[in-house]
Design a protein around this motif. Sequence first.
Motif, short mmCIF file in Angstrom:
data_model
loop_
_atom_site.label_atom_id
_atom_site.label_comp_id
_atom_site.label_asym_id
_atom_site.label_seq_id
_atom_site.Cartn_x
_atom_site.Cartn_y
_atom_site.Cartn_z
N GLU A 280 0.83 -1.21 0.00
CA GLU A 280 0.00 0.00 0.00
C GLU A 280 0.86 1.25 0.00
OE1 GLU A 280 -3.66 2.01 2.55
OE2 GLU A 280 -3.13 -0.10 2.83
N THR A 281 1.92 1.25 0.83
CA THR A 281 2.82 2.41 0.88
C THR A 281 3.49 2.65 -0.46
OG1 THR A 281 3.24 2.07 3.23
CG2 THR A 281 4.85 3.38 2.02
N LEU B 237 -7.69 -7.19 -8.40
CA LEU B 237 -8.76 -6.26 -8.76
C LEU B 237 -8.70 -4.99 -7.92
CD1 LEU B 237 -11.29 -5.73 -10.46
CD2 LEU B 237 -12.63 -6.84 -8.66
N GLN B 238 -8.41 -5.11 -6.63
CA GLN B 238 -8.32 -3.93 -5.78
C GLN B 238 -7.22 -3.00 -6.26
OE1 GLN B 238 -6.76 -4.32 -1.74
NE2 GLN B 238 -8.45 -3.07 -0.98
N GLU B 239 -6.10 -3.57 -6.66
CA GLU B 239 -4.98 -2.78 -7.17
C GLU B 239 -5.39 -2.04 -8.45
OE1 GLU B 239 -0.95 -4.48 -6.76
OE2 GLU B 239 -1.03 -4.52 -8.95
N TYR C 237 -8.39 -1.14 -9.29
CA TYR C 237 -9.37 -0.11 -8.95
C TYR C 237 -8.68 1.10 -8.31
CZ TYR C 237 -13.59 2.07 -7.09
OH TYR C 237 -14.58 2.96 -6.80
N LEU C 238 -7.72 0.85 -7.42
CA LEU C 238 -7.06 1.95 -6.71
C LEU C 238 -6.15 2.78 -7.60
CD1 LEU C 238 -6.15 0.16 -3.35
CD2 LEU C 238 -7.88 1.92 -3.69
N MET C 239 -5.56 2.16 -8.62
CA MET C 239 -4.56 2.86 -9.42
C MET C 239 -5.08 3.39 -10.75
SD MET C 239 -0.96 0.90 -8.85
CE MET C 239 -0.16 2.28 -9.70
N ALA C 240 -6.06 2.73 -11.33
CA ALA C 240 -6.44 3.06 -12.71
C ALA C 240 -7.81 3.71 -12.79
CB ALA C 240 -6.42 1.79 -13.56
N SER C 241 -7.98 4.58 -13.78
CA SER C 241 -9.29 5.18 -14.04
C SER C 241 -10.07 4.34 -15.03
CB SER C 241 -9.13 6.61 -14.58
OG SER C 241 -8.30 6.62 -15.72
N THR C 242 -9.36 3.56 -15.84
CA THR C 242 -9.97 2.68 -16.82
C THR C 242 -9.48 1.26 -16.58
OG1 THR C 242 -10.14 4.41 -18.51
CG2 THR C 242 -10.16 2.14 -19.29
N ILE C 243 -10.38 0.29 -16.67
CA ILE C 243 -10.01 -1.11 -16.49
C ILE C 243 -10.47 -1.91 -17.70
CG2 ILE C 243 -10.34 -3.20 -15.10
CD1 ILE C 243 -10.79 -1.45 -12.67
N ALA C 244 -9.56 -2.73 -18.23
CA ALA C 244 -9.89 -3.66 -19.31
C ALA C 244 -9.78 -5.08 -18.75
CB ALA C 244 -8.95 -3.48 -20.49
N ILE C 245 -10.84 -5.86 -18.88
CA ILE C 245 -10.85 -7.25 -18.41
C ILE C 245 -10.41 -8.14 -19.56
CG2 ILE C 245 -12.21 -9.08 -17.34
CD1 ILE C 245 -12.08 -6.59 -15.64
N ARG D 170 -13.67 2.30 -14.12
CA ARG D 170 -13.64 1.28 -13.06
C ARG D 170 -15.01 1.07 -12.45
NH1 ARG D 170 -9.71 4.64 -8.92
NH2 ARG D 170 -11.10 6.42 -8.56
N GLU D 171 -15.82 2.13 -12.36
CA GLU D 171 -17.16 1.98 -11.81
C GLU D 171 -18.05 1.17 -12.76
OE1 GLU D 171 -18.20 2.73 -8.86
OE2 GLU D 171 -16.31 3.67 -8.24
N GLU D 172 -17.93 1.42 -14.04
CA GLU D 172 -18.72 0.68 -15.02
C GLU D 172 -18.39 -0.80 -14.99
OE1 GLU D 172 -19.12 4.19 -18.45
OE2 GLU D 172 -17.69 2.56 -18.67
N VAL D 173 -17.11 -1.10 -14.98
CA VAL D 173 -16.69 -2.50 -15.03
C VAL D 173 -17.10 -3.25 -13.77
CG1 VAL D 173 -14.67 -4.01 -15.10
CG2 VAL D 173 -14.80 -2.05 -16.64
N LEU D 174 -16.99 -2.58 -12.61
CA LEU D 174 -17.34 -3.26 -11.36
C LEU D 174 -18.84 -3.40 -11.17
CD1 LEU D 174 -14.33 -3.08 -10.58
CD2 LEU D 174 -15.08 -2.43 -8.28
N HIS D 175 -19.59 -2.37 -11.51
CA HIS D 175 -21.03 -2.39 -11.20
C HIS D 175 -21.92 -2.65 -12.40
CE1 HIS D 175 -20.42 -1.21 -7.06
NE2 HIS D 175 -19.55 -0.30 -7.46
#
Length: 364
Positions: A169-170, A193-195, A197-205, A217-222
């Motif tokens: 985390e540090t 997945l947590q990493e 979400y915390l680091m990226a504004s866009t996620i590609a699965i 990240r909100e779209e992909v998760l929810h």
Amino acid sequence: MLELALDRRFKGFHLQTHLQIGDEIAALYGPSGSGKSLTLLAIAGLIRPTSGTIRINGRTVFDAKAGINLAPHQRRVGLVFQEYALFPHKTVSGNLSFGLARGVPTHEAASRVDEMLQLLRLQSFAQHYPHQISGGQRQRVALGRALIGHPEILLLDEPFSALDLAIRETLRQELLQMLADYKGTILLVTHNLQEAYLMASTIAIIDGGKILQMGTREEVLHQPRTRRVAEHTGAKNILRGVACRDPDGALDIVWRGHHLRADGPAPSAPGEVECCIRPEDVRLVWPERPGRRENLLRGRIVHELGRGLDFLLFVSLTDESDRGKYDLEIQVRSRLHHLMALHVGKEVWLSLPPDRLHLLQPDE
């Protein structure tokens, strides 16, 4: 900006990756063997796709049809390997200088190395060798070596996997701070997945060599598009029911004899559907004030798992007492668990908010 459309067959695996990423931090997330690292190696020019194109800020670095395949040092791509790949026989300064382009004058190279040492806060370790510094410091050296040549694209291959959980985390925060002034595209590869979400504004699965979904990240998760994406992103409650229209024309999903409403696009025709909701999005309702909660259900806790800050509750909507059989998984904070005096065997009321109950498209 990074634009790519790759196709490469390996023994027992077919990589077909399509991505378009702007000047942002994007995460390529998927399980081991999904094609994440192969995609990075193709972008960096370390493997050659069979067909397709790769463009960086409009500049074509690979085009199979046109016969364009720039060498790695011509692509202006910085790559941080999973195990950092530092040269053990070179000092920290020596590893950093290796990232400079060929032909940089000696005095300019020395100045650039000094600037990078200051940015990484490693001035006092300039003459140390990799085995003499910590894992976090080695990560910073690897990052500095990738950045010192002013790349247009920065590729990070599982940058925290070699580190102890206690310092991840540090170092994640340190990395984000160091990258705050970077002007370019950053592609992070991770199976956490947590990493992502915390680091990226866009996620590609990615899975099986293909991009299953890409979005914020909100779209992909929810709002996972398919069951496979829902499973990869932790939307564990996947409900199979029948969709129909109620007398008012609204979408009604019949699941286990319960009538549920889900917001969002409706299926093109009535019939069997799947929908999902994340464990943290299921709402527990105080029994004395159910109010006008939508999608209100009653069940019994058949198993629970305490995790320190929260609990996972496994709820059956029938009289089934078998802990291995449940209908919904719910995540609740430890404070709420205490206030509601929850325990195995207790009956609970719960609500599935329509804006969190998401319809899934069939998997391709």
